[in-house]
Design an enzyme around this catalytic site. Sequence first.
Site, PDB file in Angstrom:
ATOM      1  N   PRO A   1       0.805  -1.228   0.000  1.00  0.00           N
ATOM      2  CG  PRO A   1      -0.954  -1.605   1.496  1.00  0.00           C
ATOM      3  CD  PRO A   1       0.363  -2.176   1.041  1.00  0.00           C
ATOM      4  CB  CYS A   2       1.011   3.984  -2.401  1.00  0.00           C
ATOM      5  SG  CYS A   2      -0.676   4.472  -2.870  1.00  0.00           S
ATOM      6  N   PRO A   3      -0.411   4.642   0.679  1.00  0.00           N
ATOM      7  CG  PRO A   3      -2.688   4.415   1.238  1.00  0.00           C
ATOM      8  CD  PRO A   3      -1.532   3.668   0.614  1.00  0.00           C
ATOM      9  N   PRO A   4       1.104   5.334   3.105  1.00  0.00           N
ATOM     10  CG  PRO A   4       1.732   3.472   4.374  1.00  0.00           C
ATOM     11  CD  PRO A   4       1.018   3.858   3.101  1.00  0.00           C
ATOM     12  CG  PHE A   5       5.756   5.477   1.692  1.00  0.00           C
ATOM     13  CD1 PHE A   5       6.677   5.706   2.701  1.00  0.00           C
ATOM     14  CD2 PHE A   5       5.222   4.204   1.578  1.00  0.00           C
ATOM     15  CE1 PHE A   5       7.062   4.693   3.571  1.00  0.00           C
ATOM     16  CE2 PHE A   5       5.597   3.180   2.427  1.00  0.00           C
ATOM     17  CZ  PHE A   5       6.520   3.424   3.432  1.00  0.00           C
TER      18      PHE A   5
END
Length: 341
Positions: A80-84
């Site tokens: 998943p990309c939301p953390p970055f």
Amino acid sequence: MKTIEMCAGAGGQALGLHNAGFEHEVLIEIDEHACSTLRFNNEKLNLGWNKIVEGDLKDFANFSAAAYQGEIALVAGGVPCPPFSKAGKQLGADDERDLFPTALKIVQSVKPLMVMLENVPGLAESKFQPYRDAITSHLSDLGYLSEWKVLQASDFGVPQLRPRMILVAVQKPHFKHFEWPEPIDTPTPTVGDALFDMMSEKGWEGVERWREMADGIAPTLVGGSKKHGGPDLGPTRAKAQWQALGVNGHRVGSLEEVPGPGFKGVLMRNGTIRPGTEGMPLLTVPMAAKIQGFPADWSFVGNKTNAYRQVGNAFPPPVAQAVGEKLMEVLRIVQGEYRAA
């Protein structure tokens, strides 16, 4: 040549690696609609993907991964990309959705020859250098050398400005054989050229003029999440970029809204044409998939919102294939060394 594909989504990376010659032993994906897409295409296209697991990647890491030790050449995925992502708070390791530790746990259990992970370019920012270093160090402890690189989708024939951060790791004795793919020599098609056949299939008289307007590369498609985002082409800045290409970015259109004879523009609910978008068609889900680099025979299961979200969040198959072909070269060299020994 077997792989484990983590967070497989609608199959963009999986398809690219398949086209590079890898054989998917298991694909893990938590979204039910994306899993339906994977199953549908696997059967329709006779891909031979062995097992599609609908479930949490953490469960796979804790209970199933160790069973594949010694059988897998490549562990790959797009965690998943939301953390970055710049669209979020960029909490990195403090984000509960960060699955890099889970991916590394799977690598530790499976012990593949190679690893390939992709994410948003936000991960390349200097603020995440300690995080990247920690992952590199962990992989080193597991016996891998690794390297990060941002690849631009438009360098590989995808008509979209979609940079992605890629991590490749190879067991230390064999990392020397890996080289990053070079941009392809042939020109990347413009949005107008890529979508001309689809925009003209109902006989729109203005399609030639539209192709001239759409003489550029698309901005990055935005898929959104279950909590945020819907079937449109992103925030205000992205909508303006689409409008400059002659596309109405306020929403994704249905197949019935492909322009036909007499098309003047997209109608609003009151029956009038949206101001400032005269003659500008909507993108449909298949058009967005073409912009993302999917082949015409790849289908997406679910309603328009679910299908577009799968497309917008995908890793372009041509980019995955380009990296996959370089990984396949490493695998073949290693196989040759073992045979020679």
